[in-house]
Enzyme design. Structure first.
Site, mmCIF file in Angstrom:
data_model
loop_
_atom_site.group_PDB
_atom_site.id
_atom_site.type_symbol
_atom_site.label_atom_id
_atom_site.label_comp_id
_atom_site.label_asym_id
_atom_site.label_seq_id
_atom_site.Cartn_x
_atom_site.Cartn_y
_atom_site.Cartn_z
ATOM 1 N N GLY A 33 0.766 -1.239 0.000
ATOM 2 C CA GLY A 33 0.000 0.000 0.000
ATOM 3 C C GLY A 33 0.801 1.296 0.000
ATOM 4 O O GLY A 33 0.321 2.320 -0.444
ATOM 5 N N GLU B 27 4.297 4.008 6.200
ATOM 6 C CA GLU B 27 3.068 3.218 6.092
ATOM 7 C C GLU B 27 1.999 4.044 5.379
ATOM 8 O O GLU B 27 1.937 5.264 5.541
ATOM 9 C CB GLU B 27 2.560 2.846 7.497
ATOM 10 C CG GLU B 27 2.929 1.449 7.943
ATOM 11 C CD GLU B 27 2.180 0.339 7.204
ATOM 12 O OE1 GLU B 27 1.750 0.524 6.052
ATOM 13 O OE2 GLU B 27 2.032 -0.734 7.788
ATOM 14 N N ASP B 28 1.157 3.366 4.622
ATOM 15 C CA ASP B 28 0.020 4.050 3.988
ATOM 16 C C ASP B 28 -1.014 4.428 5.039
ATOM 17 O O ASP B 28 -1.523 5.550 5.053
ATOM 18 C CB ASP B 28 -0.596 3.171 2.892
ATOM 19 C CG ASP B 28 -0.892 1.744 3.355
ATOM 20 O OD1 ASP B 28 -0.537 1.368 4.495
ATOM 21 O OD2 ASP B 28 -1.490 0.983 2.568
ATOM 22 N N ASP C 150 -4.368 1.506 11.101
ATOM 23 C CA ASP C 150 -5.779 1.266 11.419
ATOM 24 C C ASP C 150 -5.842 0.757 12.866
ATOM 25 O O ASP C 150 -5.787 1.552 13.800
ATOM 26 C CB ASP C 150 -6.301 0.265 10.373
ATOM 27 C CG ASP C 150 -7.790 0.010 10.436
ATOM 28 O OD1 ASP C 150 -8.399 0.274 11.473
ATOM 29 O OD2 ASP C 150 -8.355 -0.468 9.445
ATOM 30 N N LYS D 160 -6.379 6.111 11.599
ATOM 31 C CA LYS D 160 -7.778 6.029 12.043
ATOM 32 C C LYS D 160 -7.805 5.963 13.567
ATOM 33 O O LYS D 160 -7.709 4.879 14.147
ATOM 34 C CB LYS D 160 -8.435 4.762 11.485
ATOM 35 C CG LYS D 160 -8.655 4.747 9.978
ATOM 36 C CD LYS D 160 -9.346 3.435 9.566
ATOM 37 C CE LYS D 160 -9.578 3.350 8.083
ATOM 38 N NZ LYS D 160 -10.083 2.011 7.663
ATOM 39 N N PHE E 248 -13.936 2.417 5.477
ATOM 40 C CA PHE E 248 -13.046 1.727 4.545
ATOM 41 C C PHE E 248 -12.755 2.622 3.348
ATOM 42 O O PHE E 248 -13.659 3.172 2.739
ATOM 43 C CB PHE E 248 -13.661 0.406 4.078
ATOM 44 C CG PHE E 248 -12.691 -0.406 3.274
ATOM 45 C CD1 PHE E 248 -11.662 -1.092 3.901
ATOM 46 C CD2 PHE E 248 -12.783 -0.446 1.886
ATOM 47 C CE1 PHE E 248 -10.735 -1.812 3.158
ATOM 48 C CE2 PHE E 248 -11.856 -1.168 1.135
ATOM 49 C CZ PHE E 248 -10.845 -1.855 1.778
ATOM 50 N N ASP F 157 -6.061 -0.598 -1.406
ATOM 51 C CA ASP F 157 -6.875 -1.438 -2.285
ATOM 52 C C ASP F 157 -8.124 -1.987 -1.633
ATOM 53 O O ASP F 157 -8.216 -2.105 -0.413
ATOM 54 C CB ASP F 157 -6.040 -2.625 -2.753
ATOM 55 C CG ASP F 157 -5.789 -3.630 -1.628
ATOM 56 O OD1 ASP F 157 -5.226 -3.217 -0.581
ATOM 57 O OD2 ASP F 157 -6.183 -4.795 -1.767
ATOM 58 N N ARG G 45 -5.716 0.650 -6.337
ATOM 59 C CA ARG G 45 -4.420 1.227 -5.922
ATOM 60 C C ARG G 45 -3.964 2.333 -6.865
ATOM 61 O O ARG G 45 -3.192 3.205 -6.489
ATOM 62 C CB ARG G 45 -3.325 0.140 -5.894
ATOM 63 C CG ARG G 45 -3.553 -0.961 -4.873
ATOM 64 C CD ARG G 45 -2.270 -1.774 -4.714
ATOM 65 N NE ARG G 45 -2.468 -3.046 -4.035
ATOM 66 C CZ ARG G 45 -2.458 -3.210 -2.715
ATOM 67 N NH1 ARG G 45 -2.307 -2.168 -1.919
ATOM 68 N NH2 ARG G 45 -2.621 -4.402 -2.190
HETATM 69 P P1 IMP Z 1 -3.833 -2.452 10.911
HETATM 70 O O1 IMP Z 1 -2.949 -3.638 11.166
HETATM 71 O O2 IMP Z 1 -5.250 -2.719 11.351
HETATM 72 O O3 IMP Z 1 -3.307 -1.165 11.464
HETATM 73 O O4 IMP Z 1 -3.985 -2.308 9.348
HETATM 74 C C1 IMP Z 1 -2.937 -1.948 8.565
HETATM 75 C C2 IMP Z 1 -3.097 -2.404 7.135
HETATM 76 O O5 IMP Z 1 -4.459 -2.747 6.778
HETATM 77 C C3 IMP Z 1 -2.736 -1.247 6.242
HETATM 78 O O6 IMP Z 1 -1.361 -1.227 5.974
HETATM 79 C C4 IMP Z 1 -3.589 -1.489 5.023
HETATM 80 O O7 IMP Z 1 -2.902 -2.338 4.130
HETATM 81 C C5 IMP Z 1 -4.815 -2.183 5.537
HETATM 82 N N1 IMP Z 1 -5.939 -1.245 5.732
HETATM 83 C C6 IMP Z 1 -6.375 -0.694 6.896
HETATM 84 N N2 IMP Z 1 -7.423 0.105 6.709
HETATM 85 C C7 IMP Z 1 -7.672 0.085 5.371
HETATM 86 C C8 IMP Z 1 -8.650 0.741 4.529
HETATM 87 O O8 IMP Z 1 -9.530 1.517 4.958
HETATM 88 N N3 IMP Z 1 -8.570 0.472 3.200
HETATM 89 C C9 IMP Z 1 -7.628 -0.367 2.652
HETATM 90 N N4 IMP Z 1 -6.695 -0.987 3.399
HETATM 91 C C10 IMP Z 1 -6.715 -0.769 4.744
HETATM 92 MG MG MG Z 2 -0.494 -1.743 4.004
#
Ligand code: IMP
Ligand code: MG
Length: 179
Positions: free
Chosen positions: A49, A103-104, A107, A135, A156, A163, A169
């Site tokens: 991402g 990081e993109d 979450d 977030k 989302f 993606d 993407r």
């Molecule tokens: P986390 O482990 O929950 O912090 O999520 C991190 C990863 O989940 C990110 O690097 C993204 O690849 C994916 N992700 C989290 N939220 C979204 C979203 O809203 N859209 C798309 N990908 C997401």
């Molecule tokens: Mg990612």
């Protein structure tokens, strides 16, 4: 409103490309200031991402630095917290380096926690985290995200590297799921 359909879902623009570029250039000013006296810092971009964010941020960086790309891969073991993911592709010298993770989006923070745990075993001099998006309502951890481009609601999103099932993407703007 600009809309896009990916598979079964409709998305509408929530963050236009110009806004994304503006926050990236503002983040770069802070990073340039914080790292100007450091010795060749290493940016670590987390695939997939983060590729667009990394490319655009990197163009604004004005100190000597390196960039490398890592990926979190699931492996066939699970823990009580879910799938265990391993960081693959680490081959630059991390020991003794100032590292900036790109990081993109952060979450829940679960991915970031696993990345930090594994990178720390390579003994960097310092580690900071730069995430384009964050977030706050979804975040479950307590690690500091040092540079945040934008805080967004717990919806989302796709586009600008992010993606839905592999799609979206390529979009220059960021879109939110319309329900
Ligand atoms: P986390 O482990 O929950 O912090 O999520 C991190 C990863 O989940 C990110 O690097 C993204 O690849 C994916 N992700 C989290 N939220 C979204 C979203 O809203 N859209 C798309 N990908 C997401
Ligand atoms: Mg990612």
């Amino acid at each position: 409103m600009k809309q896009v359909k990916l598979k079964d879902k409709e998305f509408g623009v929530s963050i236009p490309a110009e806004k994304i570029q503006k926050v990236i250039s503002e983040m770069a000013i802070k990073i340039n200031n914080d790292y100007k006296d450091k010795e060749v810092p290493l940016f670590i971009s987390i695939l997939n991402g983060s590729f667009m964010f990394t490319a655009d941020l990197f163009k604004h960086i004005d100190f000597n630095c390196e960039v490398t790309f890592l990926k979190m891969a699931s492996y066939s073991g699970t823990s009580t917290t879910g799938t265990v993911k391993q960081l693959i592709g680490v081959n630059e010298t991390i020991k003794g380096r100032d590292v900036i993770i790109l990081e993109d989006i952060v979450d829940t923070g679960i991915t970031l926690e696993q990345i930090l745990e594994q990178l720390k075993t390579f003994e960097p001099l310092s580690i900071k985290v730069a995430s384009l998006l964050y977030k706050p309502e979804a975040y479950q951890k307590d690690m500091t995200v040092d540079y945040i481009g934008m805080e967004i609601p717990n919806d989302f999103i796709v586009g600008y590297g992010l993606d839905y099932d592999g799609l979206g993407r390529n979009l220059a703007d960021i879109y939110t799921l319309i329900d």
